[in-house]
Structures are given as structure tokens and as C-alpha cells.
Design an enzyme around this catalytic site. Sequence first.
Site, mmCIF file in Angstrom:
data_model
loop_
_atom_site.group_PDB
_atom_site.id
_atom_site.type_symbol
_atom_site.label_atom_id
_atom_site.label_comp_id
_atom_site.label_asym_id
_atom_site.label_seq_id
_atom_site.Cartn_x
_atom_site.Cartn_y
_atom_site.Cartn_z
ATOM 1 N N CYS A 169 38.417 -11.894 83.311
ATOM 2 C CA CYS A 169 36.997 -11.643 83.045
ATOM 3 C C CYS A 169 36.078 -12.692 83.661
ATOM 4 O O CYS A 169 35.905 -12.736 84.865
ATOM 5 C CB CYS A 169 36.772 -11.494 81.548
ATOM 6 S SG CYS A 169 35.215 -10.675 81.128
ATOM 7 N N HIS B 151 40.210 -6.959 79.919
ATOM 8 C CA HIS B 151 40.954 -7.828 79.004
ATOM 9 C C HIS B 151 42.252 -7.150 78.579
ATOM 10 O O HIS B 151 42.405 -6.764 77.410
ATOM 11 C CB HIS B 151 40.114 -8.142 77.768
ATOM 12 C CG HIS B 151 39.013 -9.116 78.001
ATOM 13 N ND1 HIS B 151 39.227 -10.473 78.106
ATOM 14 C CD2 HIS B 151 37.674 -8.928 78.167
ATOM 15 C CE1 HIS B 151 38.071 -11.092 78.308
ATOM 16 N NE2 HIS B 151 37.118 -10.184 78.354
ATOM 17 N N GLU C 56 44.897 -8.478 77.867
ATOM 18 C CA GLU C 56 45.567 -9.328 76.875
ATOM 19 C C GLU C 56 45.097 -9.060 75.459
ATOM 20 O O GLU C 56 45.711 -9.541 74.493
ATOM 21 C CB GLU C 56 45.338 -10.811 77.210
ATOM 22 C CG GLU C 56 43.983 -11.377 76.808
ATOM 23 C CD GLU C 56 42.838 -11.048 77.765
ATOM 24 O OE1 GLU C 56 41.718 -11.544 77.550
ATOM 25 O OE2 GLU C 56 43.072 -10.296 78.739
#
Length: 354
Positions: A146, A239, A241
Site C-alpha cells: 500500500c 492489503h 495480508e
Amino acid sequence: MPLVAHTDLPTFQRLREEGEEILDPDRASNQDIREMHIGLLNMMPDAALEATERQFFRLVGACNQIVQFHVHPFTIEGLKRSPEAQAHIAKYYESFEQIKRDGLDALIISGANVSHPRLPEEDFWQPLSEVFFWAKENVTSILCSCLATHALIQYCYGIERTRLPAKRWGVFSHKLTDRTHPLVAEINTRFDVPHSRFNEIFQSDMERHGLKVLAVSKEAGVHLAVSPDGFRIVFFQGHPEYDDISLLKEYKREILRFYRAERDDYPPFPENYFNDVVQQILVDYEQRVRSAKQSGQRLEEFPESLILEHIDNTWSDTAKAVFNNWLGKIYQLTHQERGLPFMDGVDPNNPLGL
């Protein structure tokens, strides 16, 4: 590739309790396999500091179960920290000087909160630039998440991100644009990724400077791209994750900001994230929030317990596959000596030989 609990960082025990395989140093030392050393530059704010550790550690630990991973969290100056967060960092994190001295095979750089319209105005810009400068020459591959993607693209190619009319927030479908690249080998050709950002670097700007785009969403733009050499820098705009409930926590935080008059409008739903049942629960809750704010009453507890069973995770499997491909290639390319980025015969300008 099991993680090695080479320090007392609480994240290791938390992951053990969640069922992750974590090796103790004694057991790890008896395995005659060259371990991999991965840096995690954690720039996230205090509330997300340890969650970010767990999110990236999980992705690393879910990879091939032969090689051992030592993950080395560190941070930089220019980020506001509470005394509690600073104590956690002082106890468990390494310094950048130590990172440089010992060397890394790979580096993950998290996102961060910003307070200025242009990234070079941030207090952390110069320390972050120093990490970029060192890592580009000394690490086999860097993976940016990001804001780190926006920062490194500006640092390397001079491309400034563009402010979006509204926050890109939710879970979006993506499609591979190059199925032959080793980073996306044998992953789903369509997959979801969460996004949570106010800014974007567009595909046309990336490609104009030679970056190779690998995955795009019609609604959310580029998620995955790599540097012109094909591998040395991996860029995420989304994102992958994120935990199942990361967006839920962000939504809850924005409701509190509305209640405290820190934002004027009631937050919209993250796109493609809440089903109809959850939306109805939250519409009802909105009325109670507005009433409490208007009357000055205490805010009712957020109905999280009614929502959790309805939250679906549609992105983690693909994220794990991409990480597995990334770390597998690093293992094939990196030098036996930890401080050197490539084994003999690898071209740094085309490490994958594409």
C-alpha cells in the site's frame, strides 16, 4: 517454511496458540538447511503494530515447509509512538543498523498513516529513503504494501500518487494480466484483495516507467506489479495480508470517529464485504449511534458478536500462494552468504532470466 522463534517477541506465542508451526531455536539448529532472513519494516500505527506483525508472519509461515524463516521486525524514526508501543519496539525489534550489519534475503515494508498531502513532507520520508537506498543494492527482493508501494514508486521513478474522489475501501475482484510470470504461477486467475486507501498510482503511469503489471481490478485498479527487472521490487496496492476482520475494525473505528465528531458523515460500508444480514444489523446500529450522539448519551457496544460469523475471507489463499512463489524464488536466487543478494551467475537486472 516454518518460522523460527529466535526472539521472545509475543507474536510467536500468539501464532503458536492459533495453530501455526513455530520452531524453537534448538530444534531449528539441528536442521541442516540454509535459513532465510526476512526483514519486516513495520510502519503501521500503534493500534495495528502487533496485528501487522501477525498478518505478515502468517503469510511467511504458510509457505513451503522445508526452509526455516527468521523474520526480523524493525521500524524507523519519524513515526509517532505511544510509550507502550515504543517499549514493545525497544524490547523486541532490531535496529536498522543491526539489519544492515547482518543482512537480509528479503524485505517486507508495511503501509503507514500519513498527515501531509505529499509523501516527501512526512517526517518518516528521509529514514524510509535510507532503507530504500540500502535495500535496493543489498536485498534480493523487496515487497511493498500500500503506502510503501506509493513511496517507493515515487522514490525510484518520480511518480506521485493521485488523490481519489472517495476512499477505495472494500474487497475487490482482480484478474491476472500476465499468467506466465513466476510470481503468479499456479494461482487463481481471478481473486479478491482488500483495499483501504485514499490514493492511487494508475496502471498507465506504472507501465510508462517500465513496471510490469500482473493483477488489476476494474473497480480498484492495479493491485500487483513488479519493477522493470521483473522481481527485485514487488508492489501491492491492496492489503492481501489483512485478517478476516481488518476491514470490520476499520469500519468500527470510523463509527467512533463520527460519534466523537471527528468526521462529519456517517461512514459508508466497505464495498463487497458485508452481506445483507450484516448490513441490516449495521443499519439498525447506525440509528442508535445517531441518537446517542444527538442526545449526548453513551454509545452502545458495537454488535461485533452478531457479525463475525457472516464475514467471509476470499483473499488469503491467493495471498499465501503469491508469498510462497515470492519466497521460493528468493531462495533459489539468493547467495549462500546472508549479506549478498544473489548467487554467482544471477543477473541483477534480470534475476528471473525472463
